[in-house]
Design an enzyme around this catalytic site. Sequence first.
Site, mmCIF file in Angstrom:
data_model
loop_
_atom_site.group_PDB
_atom_site.id
_atom_site.type_symbol
_atom_site.label_atom_id
_atom_site.label_comp_id
_atom_site.label_asym_id
_atom_site.label_seq_id
_atom_site.Cartn_x
_atom_site.Cartn_y
_atom_site.Cartn_z
ATOM 1 N N HIS A 80 0.827 -1.202 0.000
ATOM 2 C CA HIS A 80 0.000 0.000 0.000
ATOM 3 C C HIS A 80 0.867 1.261 0.000
ATOM 4 C CE1 HIS A 80 0.955 0.795 4.231
ATOM 5 N NE2 HIS A 80 0.749 -0.497 4.457
ATOM 6 N N ARG B 177 -6.231 0.963 4.132
ATOM 7 C CA ARG B 177 -5.068 1.492 3.410
ATOM 8 C C ARG B 177 -4.727 0.637 2.188
ATOM 9 N NH1 ARG B 177 -3.365 -0.417 8.467
ATOM 10 N NH2 ARG B 177 -1.574 -1.814 8.581
ATOM 11 N N HIS C 157 0.714 -5.574 2.683
ATOM 12 C CA HIS C 157 1.521 -4.818 3.634
ATOM 13 C C HIS C 157 2.977 -5.259 3.580
ATOM 14 C CE1 HIS C 157 -2.285 -3.465 5.533
ATOM 15 N NE2 HIS C 157 -2.701 -4.665 5.153
#
Length: 337
Positions: free
Chosen positions: A71, A123, A268
């Site tokens: 992200h 996110r 992530h």
Amino acid sequence: GSSTPRSSQTLLAQRVISGTKPRNSSDVKPHDLNMLALGASRALARRAPARLALHRPAQTRQQHVLVLLRHGQSEWNAADRFTGWADVGLTPKGREQAARAGLRLAASDLEGFDDLHSSSLKRTVDTLALTVEALNGKELPRGPRGTVSRGEMPRQAVEQMTHCRSWQLNERHYGALTGVHKEDAREAHGAERVRAWRRGWHDTPPPMGPQHPELGKIEGAYALAGGFPGELPGAESLATCEARVTAYYENVIKPQLLHGRRVLLVAHNNVIRTLIHHLDRRPSLEGGDAELQAELSQIDIPYATPLVYTYARSGGAALRPFSDSTQLGIIRGTFLT
């Protein structure tokens, strides 16, 4: 390759500048995910070890393609706080990084994806929405969010783009460190201890206690995303995180790749780190698995920089990575810069 139409680029730029969310991003109520609970920016890229080659690969539609994307910069990334499962948004810089990722993919002839995956955290969902809109002007699909195999998808979804938003792709759970400024953690526990919690493969941070300010929000989001009651972790090591992430890859993403579908996954830092470990672990690697873990512990995955893996079908359930003579080091994927 084809570029994004100017009208779409203008609309996207207006949204990024104004700070408004893209259409159909994380403010859309998630569908039931119980069916799926199967139990750099250039500056950052230059900071990666020299053994990680960064260049543009040639792509063809016949290849099986998996793109991993971290992200864009989040609010707590910018504040240097441990984030984990806390659901924080992107900064304006993070939204710009996500849009640039879509343009990079389009410039590399990767404008078509069949299946999209993100964690349950906004996110990654917002990064995915901005990336897809910049890539081809499309919205995230509101229909089926992906299944174990193409054959199990609803008939009308087989040839359509799908999106699966799954807690199994959440960042590793930082437990009691969640929300703590990293410098404060180093002062309280010592730099070596904090480094072991962050990058040691089997080191687990202290668990999140019942009075932690983020616990209630995390419990609610976990239940909404289809998590099993009573199985919410209090904290995770990289190895624990890897177990759930690779199970998701093997049960959900790999069958899609085997059916010739192109997959874009937005997740992530540590999720992508563990996926690289899973995808690039091989007997021929000099130094073995310990060297791969040590190498991966030294790097930060660049924000919103596509990492492309291309495969050929080698029979049965096997995917053989394409050999790339210009790619050096342990990672067989290619960062698009």
